[in-house]
Design a protein around this motif. Structure first.
Motif, PDB file in Angstrom:
ATOM      1  N   VAL A  39       0.864  -1.174   0.000  1.00  9.86           N
ATOM      2  CA  VAL A  39       0.000   0.000   0.000  1.00  9.86           C
ATOM      3  C   VAL A  39       0.902   1.225   0.000  1.00  9.86           C
ATOM      4  O   VAL A  39       1.615   1.476   0.979  1.00  9.86           O
ATOM      5  N   ASN A  40       0.909   1.949  -1.103  1.00  5.42           N
ATOM      6  CA  ASN A  40       1.723   3.156  -1.174  1.00  5.42           C
ATOM      7  C   ASN A  40       0.922   4.303  -0.561  1.00  5.42           C
ATOM      8  O   ASN A  40      -0.046   4.784  -1.124  1.00  5.42           O
ATOM      9  N   ASP A  41       1.377   4.734   0.616  1.00  4.64           N
ATOM     10  CA  ASP A  41       0.617   5.716   1.387  1.00  4.64           C
ATOM     11  C   ASP A  41       1.042   7.144   1.025  1.00  4.64           C
ATOM     12  O   ASP A  41       1.565   7.873   1.851  1.00  4.64           O
ATOM     13  N   GLY A  42       0.851   7.500  -0.241  1.00  4.08           N
ATOM     14  CA  GLY A  42       1.188   8.852  -0.685  1.00  4.08           C
ATOM     15  C   GLY A  42       2.660   9.198  -0.561  1.00  4.08           C
ATOM     16  O   GLY A  42       3.004  10.316  -0.169  1.00  4.08           O
ATOM     17  N   SER A  43       3.534   8.263  -0.889  1.00  5.13           N
ATOM     18  CA  SER A  43       4.982   8.514  -0.769  1.00  5.13           C
ATOM     19  C   SER A  43       5.424   9.644  -1.689  1.00  5.13           C
ATOM     20  O   SER A  43       4.859   9.837  -2.766  1.00  5.13           O
ATOM     21  N   LYS A  44       6.437  10.382  -1.236  1.00  7.28           N
ATOM     22  CA  LYS A  44       6.940  11.482  -2.045  1.00  7.28           C
ATOM     23  C   LYS A  44       8.193  11.099  -2.806  1.00  7.28           C
ATOM     24  O   LYS A  44       8.724  11.880  -3.578  1.00  7.28           O
ATOM     25  N   ASP A  45       8.728   9.925  -2.555  1.00  5.83           N
ATOM     26  CA  ASP A  45       9.920   9.499  -3.285  1.00  5.83           C
ATOM     27  C   ASP A  45       9.512   8.493  -4.378  1.00  5.83           C
ATOM     28  O   ASP A  45       8.361   8.470  -4.793  1.00  5.83           O
ATOM     29  N   ALA A  46      10.439   7.656  -4.808  1.00  2.00           N
ATOM     30  CA  ALA A  46      10.170   6.771  -5.944  1.00  2.00           C
ATOM     31  C   ALA A  46       9.498   5.464  -5.541  1.00  2.00           C
ATOM     32  O   ALA A  46       9.522   4.495  -6.303  1.00  2.00           O
ATOM     33  N   THR A  47       8.866   5.434  -4.385  1.00  9.17           N
ATOM     34  CA  THR A  47       8.247   4.177  -3.920  1.00  9.17           C
ATOM     35  C   THR A  47       7.268   3.618  -4.950  1.00  9.17           C
ATOM     36  O   THR A  47       7.355   2.435  -5.314  1.00  9.17           O
ATOM     37  N   LEU A  48       6.363   4.470  -5.452  1.00  5.51           N
ATOM     38  CA  LEU A  48       5.343   3.977  -6.381  1.00  5.51           C
ATOM     39  C   LEU A  48       5.990   3.444  -7.665  1.00  5.51           C
ATOM     40  O   LEU A  48       5.635   2.375  -8.155  1.00  5.51           O
ATOM     41  N   HIS A  49       6.983   4.191  -8.156  1.00  5.47           N
ATOM     42  CA  HIS A  49       7.709   3.772  -9.355  1.00  5.47           C
ATOM     43  C   HIS A  49       8.299   2.374  -9.146  1.00  5.47           C
ATOM     44  O   HIS A  49       8.142   1.480  -9.982  1.00  5.47           O
ATOM     45  N   ASN A  50       8.952   2.193  -7.996  1.00  5.96           N
ATOM     46  CA  ASN A  50       9.584   0.894  -7.708  1.00  5.96           C
ATOM     47  C   ASN A  50       8.542  -0.209  -7.512  1.00  5.96           C
ATOM     48  O   ASN A  50       8.759  -1.345  -7.917  1.00  5.96           O
ATOM     49  N   LEU A  51       7.420   0.151  -6.896  1.00  2.06           N
ATOM     50  CA  LEU A  51       6.368  -0.848  -6.692  1.00  2.06           C
ATOM     51  C   LEU A  51       5.789  -1.289  -8.035  1.00  2.06           C
ATOM     52  O   LEU A  51       5.504  -2.462  -8.246  1.00  2.06           O
ATOM     53  N   LYS A  52       5.653  -0.323  -8.963  1.00  2.64           N
ATOM     54  CA  LYS A  52       5.114  -0.679 -10.281  1.00  2.64           C
ATOM     55  C   LYS A  52       6.047  -1.639 -11.008  1.00  2.64           C
ATOM     56  O   LYS A  52       5.596  -2.532 -11.722  1.00  2.64           O
ATOM     57  N   LYS A  53       7.355  -1.427 -10.784  1.00  4.41           N
ATOM     58  CA  LYS A  53       8.319  -2.351 -11.399  1.00  4.41           C
ATOM     59  C   LYS A  53       8.133  -3.765 -10.836  1.00  4.41           C
ATOM     60  O   LYS A  53       8.124  -4.741 -11.586  1.00  4.41           O
ATOM     61  N   LEU A  54       7.969  -3.840  -9.509  1.00  8.08           N
ATOM     62  CA  LEU A  54       7.770  -5.155  -8.881  1.00  8.08           C
ATOM     63  C   LEU A  54       6.474  -5.786  -9.380  1.00  8.08           C
ATOM     64  O   LEU A  54       6.391  -6.990  -9.604  1.00  8.08           O
TER      65      LEU A  54
END
Ligand code: UDP
Ligand code: MG
Length: 312
Positions: A39-54
């Protein structure tokens, strides 16, 4: 699906891939299937980008729920639980402070003990400052005195539980969420196991002292109405004291016939009762604020994006 791992992530860009690796290392070869729900809780860094890769790679089944902004860890847990489909659900942090191997042990306990519904890990050794430890201890002592539910000191939300427990938690749709209290409130047979938290793999903790204080207040106000009673008690005690003082003043006047102006006494009393009233109004305000938030009936979170996978 045997196990759903619910992982709230806020600014964990450096950790998510390593976390998935650790999970795969822990569970591959254990003979059951599992999914990871990030669950990406509105991260401001590249968390979402990295999660999409996974998610694109699907090295193991991965779901990603991405919030429209930061709603807090509790909202993240709620969203993850809504999307979990496993027979068992585990709550675990993304920073590798809580090792996935421990979840494997929790699953084993649930498999072996049909009477146990929840396996919760508590920290046996804490590596934090003495001051913080002291405040945490006082918090548990206070809330367990005030509240009807009993919170296990040091037990975090690092737990694994059966689907029935997940359903029960989801039924509590309150806006102000305090998961330690929610777990205690829903009940169920809980088995506590000790664990030692590791160092954070990367990044920094999201908890400041002030945030912890707010969270503690959430627990007390959310799980006890005793503070509301404080106003009644204080009012009663000071009322009796005022009456006694009145009798004293009258007697003094009759017997000794002295009437000092008493200016300082009046000021002190006004200040004292004024501040006590403000204090009590503040307590009531904490509850009224929560009633206000709750009756607006807003959703606990807003998901901007949900990525799931095809069930095989
Ligand atoms: N977290 C979150 N939203 C927040 C704050 C934290 O989803 O607003 C997540 C965070 O990414 C981590 C977990 O909650 O996976 C625990 O946070 P943290 O490690 O900062 O807490 P600590 O371990 O220091 O108690
Ligand atoms: Mg942590």
């Amino acid at each position: 699906m045997k196990l759903s791992l619910v992982v709230p992530c806020y600014n964990e860009a450096e950790n998510v891939a390593a976390f998935q690796q650790a999970v795969m290392a822990a569970f591959d070869g254990c003979g059951y299937d599992y999914e990871i729900i990030f669950v990406n809780d509105g991260s401001k860094d590249a968390t979402l980008h990295n999660l999409k890769k996974l998610h694109a790679a699907q090295a193991c089944p991965v779901k990603v729920i991405s919030f429209a902004r930061n709603f807090g860890k509790e909202a993240g847990i709620y969203a993850g639980l809504q999307h979990a489909v496993g027979e068992y659900t585990a709550l675990i942090d993304a920073d590798l402070q809580q090792r996935p191997e421990i979840v494997r042990d929790m699953v084993k306990i649930l498999d072996e003990q049909p009477e146990t519904d929840v396996v919760a890990a508590y920290q046996d050794r804490r590596s934090e400052s003495k001051v913080l430890s002291f405040f945490k201890k006082s918090f548990y002592a206070l809330i367990n005195r005030l509240s009807k539910v009993t919170l296990q000191p040091d037990a975090s939300d690092f737990r694994t539980f059966r689907a029935s427990v997940r359903e029960s938690i989801l039924e509590l749709g309150e806006y102000h969420r305090f998961s330690k209290g929610i777990f205690a409130w829903v009940g169920y047979e809980t088995c506590f196991i000790p664990y030692t938290a590791c160092e954070r793999a990367a990044g920094t903790t999201k908890w400041s002292f002030w945030k912890l204080f707010e969270y503690a207040l959430e627990g007390i106000v959310g799980y006890s109405t005793a503070p509301l009673r404080l106003a009644t008690v204080l009012g009663g005690v000071s009322g009796i004291a005022a009456l006694l003082y009145l009798v004293w003043v009258v007697l003094e006047k009759i017997i000794r016939d002295i009437s000092v102006p008493g200016y300082p006494t009046i000021i002190v009393l006004i200040l004292f009762f004024g501040s006590m009233q403000l204090f009590c109004i503040g307590i009531i305000g904490e509850y009224v604020g929560r009633i206000f938030e709750q009756c607006k009936d807003r959703p606990i979170y807003i998901a901007k994006e949900v990525l799931t996978y095809e069930e095989k």
